[in-house]
Scaffold this motif. Structure first.
Motif, short mmCIF file in Angstrom:
data_model
loop_
_atom_site.label_atom_id
_atom_site.label_comp_id
_atom_site.label_asym_id
_atom_site.label_seq_id
_atom_site.Cartn_x
_atom_site.Cartn_y
_atom_site.Cartn_z
N PRO A 132 0.81 -1.21 0.00
CA PRO A 132 0.00 0.00 0.00
C PRO A 132 0.85 1.27 0.00
CG PRO A 132 0.14 -0.87 2.22
CD PRO A 132 0.88 -1.84 1.33
N SER A 133 0.29 2.30 -0.63
CA SER A 133 0.94 3.61 -0.64
C SER A 133 0.16 4.65 0.15
CB SER A 133 1.09 4.12 -2.07
OG SER A 133 -0.18 4.39 -2.64
N GLY A 134 -1.14 4.39 0.37
CA GLY A 134 -1.98 5.45 0.90
C GLY A 134 -2.12 6.57 -0.13
N LYS A 135 -2.46 7.75 0.36
CA LYS A 135 -2.66 8.88 -0.55
C LYS A 135 -1.32 9.32 -1.15
CE LYS A 135 -4.83 11.23 2.69
NZ LYS A 135 -5.61 12.29 3.39
N LEU A 136 -1.39 9.92 -2.34
CA LEU A 136 -0.18 10.40 -3.01
C LEU A 136 0.17 11.80 -2.52
CD1 LEU A 136 -1.49 12.47 -5.26
CD2 LEU A 136 -1.86 10.37 -6.54
N PHE A 137 1.27 12.35 -3.06
CA PHE A 137 1.80 13.64 -2.60
C PHE A 137 1.83 14.61 -3.78
CE2 PHE A 137 3.13 10.36 0.17
CZ PHE A 137 3.10 10.91 1.44
N SER A 138 1.04 15.68 -3.68
CA SER A 138 0.89 16.65 -4.76
C SER A 138 1.07 18.05 -4.21
CB SER A 138 -0.51 16.50 -5.38
OG SER A 138 -0.76 17.52 -6.34
N MET A 139 1.39 18.99 -5.11
CA MET A 139 1.38 20.40 -4.72
C MET A 139 -0.05 20.94 -4.82
SD MET A 139 2.87 22.42 -8.04
CE MET A 139 1.78 22.81 -9.41
N THR A 140 -0.29 22.08 -4.22
CA THR A 140 -1.58 22.73 -4.33
C THR A 140 -1.91 22.98 -5.80
OG1 THR A 140 -1.38 23.81 -2.19
CG2 THR A 140 -2.91 24.79 -3.77
N GLY A 141 -3.07 22.48 -6.23
CA GLY A 141 -3.50 22.66 -7.61
C GLY A 141 -2.82 21.73 -8.60
N GLY A 142 -2.04 20.77 -8.09
CA GLY A 142 -1.30 19.89 -8.99
C GLY A 142 -2.10 18.68 -9.43
N HIS A 143 -1.51 17.92 -10.33
CA HIS A 143 -2.08 16.66 -10.76
C HIS A 143 -2.18 15.75 -9.53
CE1 HIS A 143 -2.89 13.33 -13.52
NE2 HIS A 143 -2.04 12.60 -12.82
N GLY A 144 -3.38 15.28 -9.24
CA GLY A 144 -3.58 14.49 -8.04
C GLY A 144 -4.19 15.26 -6.89
N ASP A 145 -4.26 16.59 -7.00
CA ASP A 145 -4.92 17.39 -5.97
C ASP A 145 -6.42 17.28 -6.19
OD1 ASP A 145 -5.80 19.13 -4.08
OD2 ASP A 145 -4.84 20.92 -4.90
N LEU A 146 -6.94 16.10 -5.84
CA LEU A 146 -8.35 15.77 -6.00
C LEU A 146 -8.93 15.44 -4.64
CD1 LEU A 146 -7.91 13.39 -9.09
CD2 LEU A 146 -8.87 15.70 -9.14
N PRO A 147 -10.24 15.46 -4.49
CA PRO A 147 -10.83 15.17 -3.18
C PRO A 147 -10.38 13.81 -2.63
CG PRO A 147 -12.49 16.03 -4.67
CD PRO A 147 -11.25 15.80 -5.50
N ASN A 148 -9.93 13.79 -1.39
CA ASN A 148 -9.65 12.55 -0.65
C ASN A 148 -8.47 11.75 -1.20
OD1 ASN A 148 -12.26 13.09 0.59
ND2 ASN A 148 -13.17 12.19 -1.25
N THR A 149 -7.67 12.34 -2.07
CA THR A 149 -6.69 11.58 -2.84
C THR A 149 -5.24 11.87 -2.47
OG1 THR A 149 -8.21 11.42 -4.71
CG2 THR A 149 -5.89 11.11 -5.21
N ALA A 150 -4.94 13.10 -2.00
CA ALA A 150 -3.54 13.50 -1.87
C ALA A 150 -3.24 14.21 -0.56
CB ALA A 150 -3.15 14.42 -3.04
N TYR A 151 -1.97 14.07 -0.12
CA TYR A 151 -1.39 15.01 0.82
C TYR A 151 -0.94 16.20 -0.02
CZ TYR A 151 -0.95 11.20 4.26
OH TYR A 151 -1.19 10.17 5.13
N VAL A 152 -1.45 17.38 0.26
CA VAL A 152 -1.08 18.56 -0.51
C VAL A 152 0.04 19.27 0.25
CG1 VAL A 152 -1.86 20.75 -1.46
CG2 VAL A 152 -3.38 18.75 -1.49
#
Length: 392
Positions: A132-152
């Motif tokens: 498992p990876s858990g949520k991914l890591f994105s910048m604010t407004g980045g690819h992956g900055d979706l609801p419930n999906t990323a550490y921003v």
């Protein structure tokens, strides 16, 4: 109690050789204890495989079990209960398709971490082994900055705390976002996102605990930034350059091509998702085929990963990824070896990836020889075994 499997053609996955008139034995711990040809040893429990082909199960190092492949945004706004139900269904589909080990690369609500614990406790069965990876890591407004999906995260310090938090929760792999992508309308593959400094912190923290780091990186300069940060694998890598190949060879970096993820969108999604999303994928397809096969020919190790869960890229497509690799010039064994490389990338190859004595008996039983025609892996009614026990 030892089980003897006999009367099969045996592909161990270590070379293109397929042993005829073969047998193998599996112990109580689910690991191979012996292999051979000719007369099988006697045992209380014997399984006659009827002259079919035995092959290692597939390792898919890029999945998103929480996503809905029938939507343009992956259904990321769905609540935790329906998302969990969907994720479990997707795990069953992966195993039935022949995938016996997965690395998640970003999962809504950290659902994969909870499911891994249930698997470890014996409460979740008939699914692949989960990293498992858990949520991914994105910048604010980045690819992956979706609801419930990323550490921003927007600084190295924010990244450090977020990665430490994720590993405390149980993340065994870390996924960072180095570039824009297909599924977000406001960025492009060549847009750099997380900085080298931010990703380097993720690598440092993950490597302290022996974890691997994957970087979503489709174009430049993001691919270069991720390599400089020291990530273990470049995911997609569509516009990889010779300079980057040189660095990857020096550092031992892997590429996960996810050909099928880009191929599926113009093939199946026209008129069903936004036109801008289809155009992004279609425009890149020929380029990514050329660039990724060039990197392979230069010696960069490729892994098997499909980005399962992205638009019209469902959880049965791992065998199709192998077909696309062969269509781009790889031999069936070279394509299959990307699955073995996946086990190496995840550092689990001492027990998974090939069928050798001392490794888990995770295998498929096919009607045809996959080293003659890689599409044999696409058989829909294949038998799938985990640790010597039939699951499908």
């Amino acid at each position: 109690m030892t089980t003897v499997f006999k009367n099969c053609h045996f592909f161990a996955g270590t070379s293109a050789t397929v042993q005829q008139d073969a047998w193998f034995t599996v112990g109580d711990d689910g690991k191979l204890t012996a292999t051979g040809t000719g007369q099988a040893p006697a045992a209380d429990n014997v399984v006659d495989l009827g002259g079919q082909y035995v092959t290692p199960g597939l390792t898919n190092v890029h999945t998103h079990i929480s996503l809905d492949p029938l939507t343009g945004d992956g259904g990321s706004a769905t609540g935790v209960v329906p998302t969990t139900v969907r994720a479990v269904a997707h795990l069953h589909q992966l195993l039935k398709s022949g995938v016996t080990y997965i690395r998640e690369c970003g999962c809504s609500f950290d659902i994969d971490i909870a499911l891994k614990q249930l698997q470890t406790d014996g409460q979740l069965t008939k699914v692949p082994t989960i990293m498992p990876s858990g949520k991914l890591f994105s910048m604010t407004g980045g690819h992956g900055d979706l609801p419930n999906t990323a550490y921003v995260v927007d600084s190295p310090d924010e990244m450090r705390k977020a990665v430490r938090t994720a590993m405390k929760k149980g993340a065994q792999a870390i996924k960072v976002i180095a570039t824009g992508g297909v599924m977000t309308p406001s960025d492009f593959m060549n847009d750099p996102q997380l900085s080298t400094a931010e990703m380097a912190v993720a690598v440092e923290e993950a490597h302290h605990k022996g974890r691997v780091v994957a970087a979503h990186a489709e174009g430049n300069p993001g691919i270069m930034n991720a390599i400089k940060a020291g990530v273990d694998s470049i995911e997609h890598g569509f516009y990889v350059t010779d300079e980057e190949v040189d660095m990857m060879l020096e550092q031992g970096t892997y590429i996960t091509p996810t050909l099928v993820a880009d191929w599926a969108i113009p093939t199946f999604a026209k008129g069903k998702i936004p036109d801008w999303e289809v155009k992004k994928a279609a425009d890149a397809l020929d380029d990514l085929y050329h660039n990724l096969m060039h990197a392979f020919k230069r010696g960069v190790p490729l892994t098997l990963g499909t980005d399962a869960g992205t638009p019209f890229n469902d959880f049965t497509m791992s065998p199709v990824e192998l077909q696309l690799m062969v269509e781009q010039g790889m031999t069936p064994f070279e394509a299959f070896n990307t699955s073995v490389n996946g086990a190496k990338l995840m550092k689990v190859d001492s027990e998974y990836g090939t069928l050798e004595v001392g490794k888990y008996a995770d295998f498929l039983v096919l009607n045809a020889d996959p080293m003659q025609d890689v599409k044999a892996f696409q058989q829909t009614d294949k038998a799938v075994y985990l640790q010597g026990q039939r699951q499908y």
